[in-house]
Design a protein around this motif. Structure first.
Motif, mmCIF file in Angstrom:
data_model
loop_
_atom_site.group_PDB
_atom_site.id
_atom_site.type_symbol
_atom_site.label_atom_id
_atom_site.label_comp_id
_atom_site.label_asym_id
_atom_site.label_seq_id
_atom_site.Cartn_x
_atom_site.Cartn_y
_atom_site.Cartn_z
ATOM 1 N N TYR A 1 -4.539 -7.987 -4.999
ATOM 2 C CA TYR A 1 -4.009 -8.510 -3.741
ATOM 3 C C TYR A 1 -2.909 -7.609 -3.168
ATOM 4 O O TYR A 1 -2.798 -7.415 -1.959
ATOM 5 N N VAL B 1 -4.687 -4.717 -1.614
ATOM 6 C CA VAL B 1 -5.319 -5.119 -0.351
ATOM 7 C C VAL B 1 -4.266 -5.262 0.751
ATOM 8 O O VAL B 1 -4.464 -4.819 1.899
ATOM 9 N N THR B 2 -3.118 -5.853 0.414
ATOM 10 C CA THR B 2 -2.043 -6.010 1.397
ATOM 11 C C THR B 2 -1.544 -4.662 1.895
ATOM 12 O O THR B 2 -1.351 -4.453 3.102
ATOM 13 N N GLY C 1 -3.201 -1.866 1.869
ATOM 14 C CA GLY C 1 -4.251 -1.236 2.682
ATOM 15 C C GLY C 1 -4.294 -1.792 4.093
ATOM 16 O O GLY C 1 -4.439 -1.040 5.073
ATOM 17 N N ILE C 2 -4.170 -3.126 4.223
ATOM 18 C CA ILE C 2 -4.167 -3.749 5.556
ATOM 19 C C ILE C 2 -2.967 -3.274 6.361
ATOM 20 O O ILE C 2 -3.078 -2.961 7.557
ATOM 21 N N ASN C 3 -1.817 -3.202 5.715
ATOM 22 C CA ASN C 3 -0.616 -2.733 6.421
ATOM 23 C C ASN C 3 -0.776 -1.297 6.923
ATOM 24 O O ASN C 3 -0.399 -0.975 8.051
ATOM 25 N N LEU D 1 -3.537 0.194 7.614
ATOM 26 C CA LEU D 1 -4.497 0.189 8.713
ATOM 27 C C LEU D 1 -3.824 -0.197 10.026
ATOM 28 O O LEU D 1 -4.022 0.450 11.067
ATOM 29 N N PHE D 2 -3.008 -1.250 9.992
ATOM 30 C CA PHE D 2 -2.280 -1.653 11.194
ATOM 31 C C PHE D 2 -1.320 -0.555 11.652
ATOM 32 O O PHE D 2 -1.183 -0.290 12.860
ATOM 33 N N TRP E 1 -0.520 -8.511 13.473
ATOM 34 C CA TRP E 1 0.010 -7.886 12.254
ATOM 35 C C TRP E 1 1.183 -8.688 11.699
ATOM 36 O O TRP E 1 1.283 -8.899 10.491
ATOM 37 N N CYS F 1 -0.236 -11.737 9.920
ATOM 38 C CA CYS F 1 -0.953 -11.378 8.688
ATOM 39 C C CYS F 1 0.007 -10.872 7.618
ATOM 40 O O CYS F 1 -0.096 -11.241 6.434
ATOM 41 N N LEU G 1 0.454 -12.827 4.120
ATOM 42 C CA LEU G 1 -0.043 -12.167 2.902
ATOM 43 C C LEU G 1 1.073 -11.957 1.891
ATOM 44 O O LEU G 1 0.885 -12.186 0.684
#
Length: 1156
Positions: A29, A32-33, A35-37, A39-40, A134, A137, A141
């Motif tokens: 997790y 994943v967090t 990676g999402i950050n 990306l944003f 963002w 999320c 997260l």
């Protein structure tokens, strides 16, 4: 599954994630967090850059609350804390084992920095919406992850615990922004409805007002590509430039900054400082793209190291391979996007610089003083535009290439030290030595370039003079003499060209010596110092790192070489733009109503050279009343034309006062005719007034001539009126002055090109009737007209020796009586029995040497003229249409007689690739064999690499000689075409078009084409070798590679349909700019006399924009193609890596993975 996820901030930093199969892993997790950050962060940063570069900002609808500022400040503090903890072990823990904890902390710190910025910067609607998503999320997260750690009774890391409350504050900011959106929804709808009608009326540009994805992927050129695929593109099919790319805005910004710099004491490098002032913002944006590209390129060795370690491990988590592949794809995507936008925007900014400089040169040309015009010939001015300004257009790309190459080199050194430790230290020695060797090479190239440019200027100056006087040369049969002159100047130029190009081949040796020497020395250092084991991971990480070092070391000399050329061009342009201008203070202009006088000169002393001891004109004192007709006569060289130049302000005034009351029309002694129609030359930019136009034609005895022209006054005339007789050119020039309806007319011997009868008609109908109420100063040698004027001035030795009426001067005797007697004796000697026939001919309004037919006749000249007069004379520049296949390349090689050379280039490049592949294969295989010692491993690799350098050197040497042969052969053919062409060719072809062939097109042949051919051959062979190796290692990749290759082929065909025509159009849009510059240079006195400089400047700006928009879209469609091809390459790479990491253990060695 047992999970340990521990982040400590005391003592050593460690980030361990020992994972078994457990989907509830907090470590997963956390990843994943992150990676999402990231990306944003990436998408939001690109949107910000997009809004900055497009200059699109929405003000007034962002909530300006102190709460947002406070939360932003708190986010900045957290970011600083992450940076401190990331850099702490690197600075203070030198003996601690290194890992990637600091990279993770730096990335998290970057995330908090962008969070802080997102709370303050909201430029576009997309940015606000993305920030809102963002914030929600991110907060949810992180909170979920912390709650999971608490539920599992695990310790929350210190920084995560401290920043947790700030996440709730970010959620509050999100709620405030949502309420702001809802409260302004009605207002936004009303605003959009009120603005809709206005926006619909505006012409939209494909590069402006586009969506984010369209901007990111260059999809905004799709309509142009579709049109080009359906039919051959014409110039009118190319969309207009965006307003910020137009030459007028570029020049205005340049001129404003230029004036402020000229006021300073230090004018050295003024052009560079002005360009830096105007384009700092754009250069910073491009610099960000270059930084992204350098960073992602430098990440390749780290990814290779991770792949090799993954293949070497016995046990690993099943998801690790997907992380690796995903990271590789992400890095390649960012690298591709950043590189494409770097290249496109650097050329776009370079285009603006080029347009500004071209406009500045053309405007300066109209302001140069007589001394300045003598220092800068027409050919040199054309060279400033076609070579120097275009070279400045390449400056942004090479500038960013230079510093980003240094940055990439620095990153590579960091990775090298991180991989092998102190074993990388000896590798700095060859890098330092090879870098020092570039310094003398750069100095030699600078010297060669300076001499080459000087020789090129001399050749172009001679070429321009020859073309301007081609009729005389052909009449005198002097072609061989002047061809020999130009070829001797080209020989001097070619000597420096060959010297520079051959010395560049030594840079190739340095480029390919870098990976071989550095890697061999680093391997030796690892063995001697024992800093790292010489295994497959170390070997291929070092090779990959050295490979990314070799590109900067290759590009740096080229960058410095071109920056040297840019410096030479900057100095030349700086010298030209700072040269002496015409001083308008020398002549005082007053409204015509303010005095009964139209002209006064008191105590006038004038000299072409202000420092000369003997001035050109001295003691000039006279006054001209309104409506007077003044004749100026004297012997040859007495200063008659200089007196008119003094009135115009063209000749520098040493002393005295010149006062001109009213507008001026000037008729030069040598007629200046523009390319275009007869009507255009007479109207001269003024609107058509049919009555005045017809009166001017009749007054100048042009009506009979126009009746005999097939197209009447719409007949196109060649450059400078080469297809007209001298009398016709002079009468057209006189009609231009009459139609201009000025107050004062300065006529410099307008009757010299016509016979006595036509001169009498012109004097009576034009000077006495059409200009009856005008003030006329007539320079003439026709004594028979002197009795009709109000006053006569006799010049001798630069002084007005006599003045008065005709009878008064005859009674005074002296010089005027001698002049009249000499004229009468000459006329008596020229009497002949055919005089009456000659007068009858002129009663029809025609001159004897008329180029066009006067009537139907049987003479050979009349028949030829009649046959070709059904079409307009000036031809459009020819260009190919459609696919011409390999014909141009075959023709290039055949003209250069380079079949053997190109065969040797292919053979040597194939040998080089083969040796490189063998050397890499040797390292892959021998590195895992225990019986192979390190000495043998390094020795065999060094030997194979050294032999490959010999191959690549001779490949470069043969490529250079192919280009030199082609340059010599094409220039010889160019000389044949010019000097053997009939006079009709020069009548119908603008000189600027020919000068373009001799300058910019010749530069392409000298510098670009041979290396482009060599690069294409090398790239094709390298692609074939990569495909062969890939098929050997993982043949399954062909399942994807073959469709990708077919799709790539289709994209290229689709692209070529438009790009081919755009490139051809770009080749034809440059010549009109050069032609306009050459034509303007010849008629600058007439242009200034009629006060129409601004009209010519506007005409030049239109031509510059036409050239720029074709160039702009040529680059846009090229980046469109390259981006899609690179995306398809990424798909192939993704497939290959997935196949590699999915193969059973032991089916492929880690070393073979590194050969791909």
């Amino acid at each position: 599954m047992a999970l340990v996820c521990n982040l400590q901030v005391q003592g050593e930093l460690s980030w361990k994630c020992a994972v078994e199969l457990d989907t509830g892993s907090t470590c997963i997790y956390r990843g994943v967090t992150d990676g999402i950050n990231l990306l944003f962060v990436t998408v939001l940063s690109l949107i910000w850059l997009f809004s900055i570069f497009q200059r699109r900002s929405i003000h007034g609808d962002v909530p300006k609350s102190p709460f947002f500022v406070v939360v932003s400040a708190l986010c900045s503090i957290i970011a600083i804390a992450y940076f401190v903890f990331a850099l702490w072990p690197l600075v203070w823990k030198n003996n601690a084992p290194m890992n990637l904890n600091w990279v993770v902390l730096l990335l998290r710190g970057l995330v908090w920095v962008v969070l802080a910025l997102s709370l303050c910067i909201q430029r576009l609607k997309w940015a606000r919406i993305l920030s809102l998503v963002w914030w929600v999320c991110f907060s949810l997260l992180v909170s979920a992850l912390n709650l999971m750690l608490l539920a599992k009774r695990q310790r929350i890391p210190v920084l995560e615990l401290v920043s947790w409350p700030i996440n709730f504050l970010i959620l509050i900011c999100a709620s405030k922004l949502i309420r702001h959106f809802l409260s302004h929804k009605t207002v936004d709808q009303s605003l959009s409805q009120s603005l809709l009608s206005k926006n619909d009326q505006k012409e939209t540009n494909p590069s402006g007002g586009i969506g984010f994805l369209s901007w990111l992927t260059f999809s905004w050129v799709d309509p142009l590509l579709r049109l080009g695929y359906s039919k051959p593109l014409a110039l009118e099919d190319v969309p207009p430039l965006e307003s910020e790319d137009e030459a007028i805005l570029a020049y205005e910004a340049f001129a404003k900054s230029w004036e402020s710099h000229k006021k300073g004491k230090n004018t050295e490098n003024s052009v560079f400082r002005v360009l830096a002032t105007c384009y700092t913002r754009e250069m910073l944006v491009i610099g960000f793209y270059a930084f992204l590209r350098a960073t992602t390129t430098s990440a390749s060795p780290l990814l290779l190291y991770a792949f090799v370690e993954f293949m070497s491990e016995e046990k690993h988590h099943p998801y690790d391979k997907y992380y690796l592949v995903g990271g590789l794809v992400l890095v390649k995507l960012v690298e591709s996007l950043s590189q494409r936008h770097w290249f496109f925007n650097s050329r776009r900014v370079g285009m603006r610089m080029r347009s500004a400089l071209m406009a500045a040169v053309l405007r300066k040309q109209l302001k140069l003083s007589s001394l300045g015009r003598r220092r800068h010939s027409t050919g040199e001015v054309v060279n400033y535009i076609s070579v120097d300004a275009y070279r400045l257009g390449e400056f942004p790309w090479w500038f960013h290439m230079a510093w980003s190459s240094l940055l990439q080199l620095f990153f590579a050194l960091l990775i090298l030290f991180q991989t092998v430790g102190w074993g990388a230290l000896p590798g700095l020695v060859p890098i330092f030595i090879l870098s020092l060797l570039n310094i003398p090479i750069a100095k030699i190239l600078k010297n060669c370039q300076s001499h080459f440019m000087q020789a090129q200027d001399e050749r172009l100056r001679a070429t321009s003079e020859v073309l301007n006087n081609m009729k005389i040369i052909k009449l005198q049969a002097w072609e061989d003499k002047f061809r020999g002159l130009i070829e001797s100047l080209r020989g001097e130029e070619f000597k420096w060209l060959a010297s520079a190009q051959i010395k560049k081949t030594f840079g190739v040796i340095l480029y390919w010596m870098v990976p071989m020497l550095v890697s061999a020395v680093v391997f030796t250092g690892c063995v001697l110092l024992g800093s790292a084991p010489l295994n497959v991971s170390t070997i291929f990480t070092v090779l990959a790192t050295v490979r990314i070092m070799s590109e900067p070391l290759r590009m740096l000399p080229e960058s410095f070489s071109l920056l040297i050329q840019v410096k030479v061009s900057l100095d030349r342009l700086n010298r030209f733009l700072l040269d002496d201008e015409l001083r308008v203070v020398g002549v005082r202009g007053h409204p015509v109503q303010s005095s009964n006088y139209h002209l006064k000169i008191q105590g006038g002393i004038f000299s072409w050279d202000p420092e000369a001891a003997n001035p050109t004109l001295k003691g000039i004192n006279f006054e001209v009343m309104r409506g007077q007709k003044i004749a100026v006569c004297g012997s040859v060289g007495a200063g008659k034309s200089a007196l008119l130049y003094a009135i115009l302000g063209e000749i520098p005034k040493i002393a005295g006062v010149v006062e001109v009351y009213g507008s001026i029309a000037y008729v030069a002694q040598t007629a200046w005719i523009q390319s275009g129609t007869i009507r255009d030359n007479i109207l001269y930019g003024k609107p058509m007034n049919k009555t005045s136009y017809e009166n001017a034609i009749r007054a100048c005895a042009l009506d009979k001539d126009l009746e005999n022209f097939d197209h009447g006054d719409l007949t196109e005339i060649g450059e400078r009126g080469l297809n007209l007789s001298g009398g016709q050119k002079q009468r057209i020039q006189l009609a231009r002055a009459v139609y201009n309806d000025s107050d004062i007319y300065l006529l410099d011997d307008p009757f010299s090109a016509v016979d006595a009868h036509t001169a009498a008609i012109l004097f009576n109908d034009c000077v006495k009737k059409a200009l009856e109420k005008k003030t006329v100063i007539l320079v003439t040698h026709q004594v028979e007209f002197l009795a009709e004027v109000d006053e006569i001035m006799v010049l001798e030795g630069g002084r007005i020796t006599q003045s008065g009426s005709y009878n008064d001067l005859l009674r005074k005797g002296m010089a005027f009586e001698l002049l009249v007697n000499a004229h009468q004796e000459a006329m008596t000697a020229l009497e002949n029995p055919n005089k009456q026939d000659l007068l009858e001919t002129h009663k029809q309004g025609l001159d004897p040497p008329n180029f066009f037919p006067t009537s139907r006749g049987n003479s050979e000249v009349e028949i030829k003229t009649s046959a070709c007069s059904t079409i307009q004379l000036t031809n459009e520049e020819e260009k190919e249409i459609g696919d011409v296949g390999w014909k141009p390349y075959i023709y290039y090689i055949r003209v250069a007689k380079g079949s053997i050379l190109i065969f040797l280039v292919i053979l040597l490049q194939s040998g080089f690739l083969l040796l490189q592949s063998i050397a890499t294969y040797w390292l892959a295989v021998a590195g895992i064999l225990p019986q192979i010692t390190n000495v043998i491993l390094i020795g065999v690799y060094t030997g194979l690499s050294s032999l490959s350098i010999v191959f690549v050197y001779f490949r470069s040497w043969f490529t250079t000689h192919l280009g030199l042969r082609a340059s010599r052969a094409f220039f010889s053919g160019f000389m044949d075409s010019v000097f053997k062409a009939p006079m009709l060719f020069f009548d119908s072809t603008p000189i600027g078009r020919i000068l373009t062939r001799a300058s910019s097109d010749m530069s392409l042949l000298d510098f670009d084409i041979p290396y482009a051919i060599g690069f294409s051959v090398c790239t094709l062979l390298e692609l074939i070798s990569v495909l062969i190796i890939m098929c050997i290692v993982t043949w399954q990749v062909l399942v994807v590679a073959i469709p990708v290759m077919l799709l790539t082929y289709y994209l290229q065909r689709y692209y070529l349909s438009s790009a081919r025509e755009l490139v051809r159009l770009n080749g034809t849009t440059k010549a009109p700019v050069m032609n306009c510059a050459a034509e303007t240079s010849l008629g600058v006195v007439t242009i200034r006399a009629f006060s129409v400089m601004e009209r010519f400047i506007q005409r030049n700006l239109i031509l510059i924009d036409t050239d720029a928009r074709v160039f702009f879209y040529t680059n846009a469609v090229m980046e469109w193609l390259l981006l899609r091809v690179e995306l398809l390459q990424t798909v192939t790479l993704f497939t290959a890596t997935i196949l590699l990491v999915s193969l059973p253990k032991g089916s492929i060695t880690p070393g073979m993975l590194s050969t791909l």
